[in-house]
Scaffold this motif. Structure first.
Motif, PDB file in Angstrom:
ATOM      1  N   SER A  53       0.822  -1.213   0.000  1.00  0.00           N
ATOM      2  CA  SER A  53       0.000   0.000   0.000  1.00  0.00           C
ATOM      3  C   SER A  53       0.858   1.266   0.000  1.00  0.00           C
ATOM      4  O   SER A  53       0.452   2.295   0.521  1.00  0.00           O
ATOM      5  CB  SER A  53      -0.932  -0.007   1.217  1.00  0.00           C
ATOM      6  OG  SER A  53      -0.170  -0.050   2.406  1.00  0.00           O
ATOM      7  N   GLN A  54       2.037   1.194  -0.612  1.00  0.00           N
ATOM      8  CA  GLN A  54       2.947   2.344  -0.583  1.00  0.00           C
ATOM      9  C   GLN A  54       2.384   3.544  -1.325  1.00  0.00           C
ATOM     10  O   GLN A  54       1.742   3.411  -2.349  1.00  0.00           O
ATOM     11  CB  GLN A  54       4.314   1.970  -1.129  1.00  0.00           C
ATOM     12  CG  GLN A  54       4.382   1.840  -2.635  1.00  0.00           C
ATOM     13  CD  GLN A  54       5.747   1.361  -3.097  1.00  0.00           C
ATOM     14  OE1 GLN A  54       6.483   0.743  -2.354  1.00  0.00           O
ATOM     15  NE2 GLN A  54       6.067   1.637  -4.340  1.00  0.00           N
ATOM     16  N   ARG A  55       2.642   4.711  -0.731  1.00  0.00           N
ATOM     17  CA  ARG A  55       2.269   5.988  -1.354  1.00  0.00           C
ATOM     18  C   ARG A  55       3.482   6.643  -1.991  1.00  0.00           C
ATOM     19  O   ARG A  55       3.361   7.367  -2.971  1.00  0.00           O
ATOM     20  CB  ARG A  55       1.691   6.923  -0.297  1.00  0.00           C
ATOM     21  CG  ARG A  55       0.357   6.473   0.255  1.00  0.00           C
ATOM     22  CD  ARG A  55      -0.120   7.348   1.391  1.00  0.00           C
ATOM     23  NE  ARG A  55      -0.247   8.748   1.013  1.00  0.00           N
ATOM     24  CZ  ARG A  55      -0.359   9.737   1.890  1.00  0.00           C
ATOM     25  NH1 ARG A  55      -0.369   9.491   3.185  1.00  0.00           N
ATOM     26  NH2 ARG A  55      -0.488  10.977   1.487  1.00  0.00           N
ATOM     27  N   PHE A  56       4.659   6.422  -1.365  1.00  0.00           N
ATOM     28  CA  PHE A  56       5.897   7.040  -1.839  1.00  0.00           C
ATOM     29  C   PHE A  56       7.019   6.011  -1.806  1.00  0.00           C
ATOM     30  O   PHE A  56       6.991   5.083  -0.999  1.00  0.00           O
ATOM     31  CB  PHE A  56       6.281   8.223  -0.951  1.00  0.00           C
ATOM     32  CG  PHE A  56       5.239   9.299  -0.875  1.00  0.00           C
ATOM     33  CD1 PHE A  56       5.076  10.201  -1.908  1.00  0.00           C
ATOM     34  CD2 PHE A  56       4.413   9.398   0.239  1.00  0.00           C
ATOM     35  CE1 PHE A  56       4.106  11.195  -1.835  1.00  0.00           C
ATOM     36  CE2 PHE A  56       3.457  10.391   0.325  1.00  0.00           C
ATOM     37  CZ  PHE A  56       3.297  11.293  -0.710  1.00  0.00           C
ATOM     38  N   SER A  78       9.960   2.768   1.553  1.00  0.00           N
ATOM     39  CA  SER A  78       8.633   3.093   1.051  1.00  0.00           C
ATOM     40  C   SER A  78       7.797   3.636   2.203  1.00  0.00           C
ATOM     41  O   SER A  78       8.032   3.308   3.371  1.00  0.00           O
ATOM     42  CB  SER A  78       7.955   1.864   0.424  1.00  0.00           C
ATOM     43  OG  SER A  78       7.693   0.893   1.401  1.00  0.00           O
ATOM     44  N   ASN A  80       3.812   4.294   3.474  1.00  0.00           N
ATOM     45  CA  ASN A  80       2.377   4.123   3.286  1.00  0.00           C
ATOM     46  C   ASN A  80       1.664   4.931   4.366  1.00  0.00           C
ATOM     47  O   ASN A  80       2.298   5.705   5.081  1.00  0.00           O
ATOM     48  CB  ASN A  80       1.981   2.635   3.267  1.00  0.00           C
ATOM     49  CG  ASN A  80       2.178   1.938   4.594  1.00  0.00           C
ATOM     50  OD1 ASN A  80       2.173   2.558   5.658  1.00  0.00           O
ATOM     51  ND2 ASN A  80       2.356   0.634   4.553  1.00  0.00           N
ATOM     52  N   LYS A  81       0.375   4.756   4.532  1.00  0.00           N
ATOM     53  CA  LYS A  81      -0.359   5.597   5.492  1.00  0.00           C
ATOM     54  C   LYS A  81      -0.041   5.268   6.937  1.00  0.00           C
ATOM     55  O   LYS A  81      -0.264   6.076   7.821  1.00  0.00           O
ATOM     56  CB  LYS A  81      -1.865   5.515   5.246  1.00  0.00           C
ATOM     57  CG  LYS A  81      -2.477   4.167   5.520  1.00  0.00           C
ATOM     58  CD  LYS A  81      -3.966   4.186   5.208  1.00  0.00           C
ATOM     59  CE  LYS A  81      -4.617   2.875   5.531  1.00  0.00           C
ATOM     60  NZ  LYS A  81      -5.006   2.716   6.894  1.00  0.00           N
ATOM     61  N   ASP A 139       1.581  13.777   8.027  1.00  0.00           N
ATOM     62  CA  ASP A 139       1.197  13.588   6.629  1.00  0.00           C
ATOM     63  C   ASP A 139       2.473  13.622   5.781  1.00  0.00           C
ATOM     64  O   ASP A 139       3.046  14.697   5.567  1.00  0.00           O
ATOM     65  CB  ASP A 139       0.235  14.689   6.187  1.00  0.00           C
ATOM     66  CG  ASP A 139      -0.158  14.568   4.725  1.00  0.00           C
ATOM     67  OD1 ASP A 139       0.203  13.551   4.074  1.00  0.00           O
ATOM     68  OD2 ASP A 139      -0.827  15.497   4.225  1.00  0.00           O
ATOM     69  N   ALA A 141       2.937  13.598   2.739  1.00  0.00           N
ATOM     70  CA  ALA A 141       2.811  14.421   1.533  1.00  0.00           C
ATOM     71  C   ALA A 141       3.305  15.840   1.775  1.00  0.00           C
ATOM     72  O   ALA A 141       3.602  16.568   0.828  1.00  0.00           O
ATOM     73  CB  ALA A 141       1.368  14.428   1.051  1.00  0.00           C
TER      74      ALA A 141
END
Length: 164
Positions: A53-56, A78, A80-81, A139, A141
């Motif tokens: 479930s990686q975001r970055f 990596s 994830n949330k 966060d 992001a």
């Protein structure tokens, strides 16, 4: 006329040699203690699950400006949330912390200059592979760089940018 050889008194020489041995032993102990007391790294299956479930995604490399032969990291991380996971190796050392930064950082001076704008995510206890829980208040992001920092000695270890 006899010449007498001049010798240094033995006590100061013994103090100097024993102090040097003590200092070297202490330095070796500081280096080895984190290795000896490190918990087991998380299993690859846990890291793979985290990566699903990686975001970055980003990389640590040895060629950072302030990385050197005893302060380095290389591998892939990596985000994830819920966590930041890492597959690779870090040079062993005490008191490693994981930070997120809004600016790319690769020197001690830059880290210290911009530390107020960073967020400390958690402690790194292993030197090959890790999973650090990501608090829900952070966060990722809002940041673009992951940094490994040795808090005890104020030493830059490595960094990796995961977004421009």
């Amino acid at each position: 006329m006899k010449h007498r050889s001049v010798t240094l008194p033995r006590l100061p020489l013994l103090i100097i040699s024993h102090s040097l041995c003590l200092a070297v032993g202490f330095a070796i102990g500081i280096y080895l203690l984190p290795i000896l007391t490190a918990p087991e790294s998380p299993p690859k299956s846990a890291i793979e699950y985290s990566r699903q479930s990686q975001r970055f995604l980003g990389h640590f490399t040895r060629n950072r400006e302030d990385s050197d032969q005893i302060h380095w990291g290389e591998g892939e991380f990596s985000i994830n949330k819920d966590s930041i996971s890492f597959v690779g190796k870090l040079a062993p050392g005490p008191d490693y912390k994981l930070y997120l930064s809004p600016l790319f950082i690769e020197t001690e001076a830059a880290f210290n200059q911009h530390k107020a704008g960073m967020v400390r995510v958690g402690d790194i206890k292993t030197f090959d592979n890790f999973i650090i829980p990501l608090p829900s208040t952070i966060d990722p992001a809002q940041y673009n760089t992951v940094i490994v920092w040795c808090e005890a000695f104020g030493q830059f270890i490595t960094s990796g940018q995961y977004q421009p």
